[in-house]
Design an enzyme around this catalytic site. Sequence first.
Site, PDB file in Angstrom:
ATOM      1  CG  ASP A 162     -25.307  11.817 -11.949  1.00  0.00           C
ATOM      2  OD1 ASP A 162     -25.380  12.453 -10.895  1.00  0.00           O
ATOM      3  OD2 ASP A 162     -24.508  12.081 -12.856  1.00  0.00           O
ATOM      4  CG  ASP A 211       3.849   0.413  -0.525  1.00  0.00           C
ATOM      5  OD1 ASP A 211       3.667  -0.374   0.425  1.00  0.00           O
ATOM      6  OD2 ASP A 211       4.463   1.497  -0.401  1.00  0.00           O
ATOM      7  CG  HIS A 266       2.742  -4.232   3.223  1.00  0.00           C
ATOM      8  ND1 HIS A 266       1.672  -3.561   2.675  1.00  0.00           N
ATOM      9  CD2 HIS A 266       3.853  -3.559   2.816  1.00  0.00           C
ATOM     10  CE1 HIS A 266       2.108  -2.524   1.980  1.00  0.00           C
ATOM     11  NE2 HIS A 266       3.437  -2.507   2.048  1.00  0.00           N
ATOM     12  CG  HIS A 307       7.373  -2.667  -1.542  1.00  0.00           C
ATOM     13  ND1 HIS A 307       6.630  -3.813  -1.424  1.00  0.00           N
ATOM     14  CD2 HIS A 307       6.886  -1.804  -0.611  1.00  0.00           C
ATOM     15  CE1 HIS A 307       5.727  -3.653  -0.472  1.00  0.00           C
ATOM     16  NE2 HIS A 307       5.863  -2.454   0.045  1.00  0.00           N
ATOM     17  CD  GLU A 322      11.008   2.721   3.948  1.00  0.00           C
ATOM     18  OE1 GLU A 322      10.506   3.536   4.727  1.00  0.00           O
ATOM     19  OE2 GLU A 322      10.396   2.204   2.989  1.00  0.00           O
ATOM     20  CG  ASP A 323      11.219  -1.326   6.396  1.00  0.00           C
ATOM     21  OD1 ASP A 323      11.433  -0.121   6.575  1.00  0.00           O
ATOM     22  OD2 ASP A 323      10.108  -1.778   6.082  1.00  0.00           O
TER      23      ASP A 323
END
Length: 758
Positions: A281, A160, A69, A93, A97-98
């Site tokens: 169209d 992301d 990722h 990124h 957080e992780d």
Amino acid sequence: MNAQTLTPAIDPAIVPDWLQECLNARSTLEADSSSHCPTGNNLICQAFEFARDLHEGQYRKSGEPYICHPIAVAGMLRYMGANSAMIAAGFLHDIVEDTDVTAEDLEQKFGYEVRQLVEGVTKLSKFNFSSKTERQAENFRRMFLAMAKDIRVIVVKLADRLHNMRTLEHLPEEKRRSIALETREIFAPLANRLGIGRFKWELEDLAFKYLEPDAYREIQDLVAVKRSDREIQLAEVTNSLLERLDKLGIKCYELSGRPKHLYGIYRKMQRSQKGFHQVYDIAAVRIIVETNDDCYRALAIVHDSFRPIPGRFKDYIGLPKANRYQSLHTGVIGTSGRPIEVQIRTVAMHHIAEYGIAAHWKYKETGGSSNTKVTGDDEKFTWLRQLLEWQSDLKDDREYLESIKDNLFDEDIYVFTPNGDVIALNKGSTPVDFAYRIHTEIGNHCTGARANGRMVTLDTVLKNGDIVEILTKKNGSPSLDWLNFVKTNGAKNRIRQWFKRSHRDENIARGRELLEKELGKSGFESLLKSEPMQSVAHRCNYHSVEDLLAGLGYGELTLNLVVNRIQDLVKLRQKVEVATVGSAQELPTQIPLMMPPKPVPSSSPSKSPIAGVEGLLYHLSGCCCPIPGEAIIGVVTRTRGISIHRQGCVNVECVPGDRLVPVSWNANARNGSRPNTYAVNIQIEALDRVGVFNDVLSHLKDNQVNVRSAQVKTYPGFPALIDLCMDIQDKEQFERTCMQIKNMSDILNLRRLSQVTE
């Protein structure tokens, strides 16, 4: 480090060629240096290795290593021409957080620029919120603040989100729909606002795939079935145009045909209420030339070669969209009798149409390292500045999210000021919307309007090309009726804010009264004028003591919060200024607070919610309606046993002391599996608009509050009055519910109906 040093946990096959080249080309001398933060190619390589090591052993729902990722996100950013700091942020990124790595750790290892980008993208998963709506609103508040500091933050976030959408099929259906809905309502319009067409189209199609799978597959199949016929028609059109452009010496960099994106076709079908075969169209031809003059010459050739469709020509070169998009659009009848849309633009315009705000990173050598802050005179970001202004005005999370959604969608009409300035507005906007878009004070003092030199009513719907002039008066003021016809959330919010501010003096007086009753009159005036009280106001996020009192009177913050802040300050000053009395004498050394009596201990659970009246007849008084958590007192009556009142009830003030009984709430009380509830009456004063009562009920539902009875009274030109009788479990639930209702922008006042002075 070269490619051979990859750890066994990472399959070299997942490392793309561009990253492999970076790893091979990295300077050994620079890699061994630890005296400064890495830059350029070395920064990219170190960020990748750092992310790889921290994500080792982690896997996505698809089963692939998690590092896939960050690699994909960094690859998208590199393709858009981002500099090394942005690409590094793409790798990093998810780190804060992780993992246990902090933002300070990132700054020390990779520099301040990378830290700022990663912090702007990082979600608030490590904080606790009372609801999903609150979490989502706070997440976007933080994201838009980060965008104002550095617009590159949102580009990293969009990359992301795009890769997450590409792999969404591996998540449970409920989560897929939730993420897809957020993508369609927030991130795709945001990409459009920034002009990043490549991201916008794919985000929309992927969200469409998961939100309406049946319609997606149907349109996908229909487009595929007509593919051969469409390609033949487009080839005939492009060959004919290319031949004529060559004859006139117009250099053509690209002339190609393509089908429109699936979600765009679906939206057109929905808007026009037509089936697929009736929407003409479906295909478009794109002509890319060298200069602006060539665009208009090419347009003349298109209209000379094929029959133009009336009303289908749009000149976005002379009148660019708010996201800087420029192009000529026209509709013509093709060789097979089917309509085709033709887009004509220059190379520079095409770069902006594809990459938007990122175009200058890809096609100039700045690398996105400069000119990335949103400035006050940058017209491209008027919408972002408005969102930042609403951060402080809109305290209700639902309304803030709705404002975001409304403001991110593209404007549909363009009108002019008398000086010829172009103002973009939402379709259906009125002169009042126009006035507030120019300036808040012009909107607040608006009394009339002219459109194209003629007087019009304030609820007139403006059209493309209108020249609008606003008439103002010094003593003019908004009307509640405006809320019934204004279109933009910006105008609605400004009107509501004006009505709130018009009650400022009343709110200040009410706030003073509440605080004085709680703290006592002794030294109260000195306290309000003291420097420590100003510090309390700042701690509560107010500029002045008057603002604090107004917020207290309006209900934006609770009395307990203010008192606790004052108590904390008094204790701190007493510790610091032990030897000197001086200014500390101006503050009360002890703040008198009415505390509830200590609960009577109970060895076993009791069904009675009141402790201290065991075996006696009692009832809760209807004059003050006490609830658990509030200080209470018992009064002995002649015929009805003991009447339980809130402390401070006016009906208790004159009762002789020998008739008062100390009581408290029983924490061990039980009533089967359901909690005890108690009736509380409140009155809400709100701006009279459609749906305001339903919004109030939504907050009650969120807090699991049952409504026993409700009555709504409305009077023309005046606020609406809503009387509610609610079932409340305790003081905490009551205060939380009232705070959320008070924070709604339409609410002017909320008070509890009782004989206790609040």
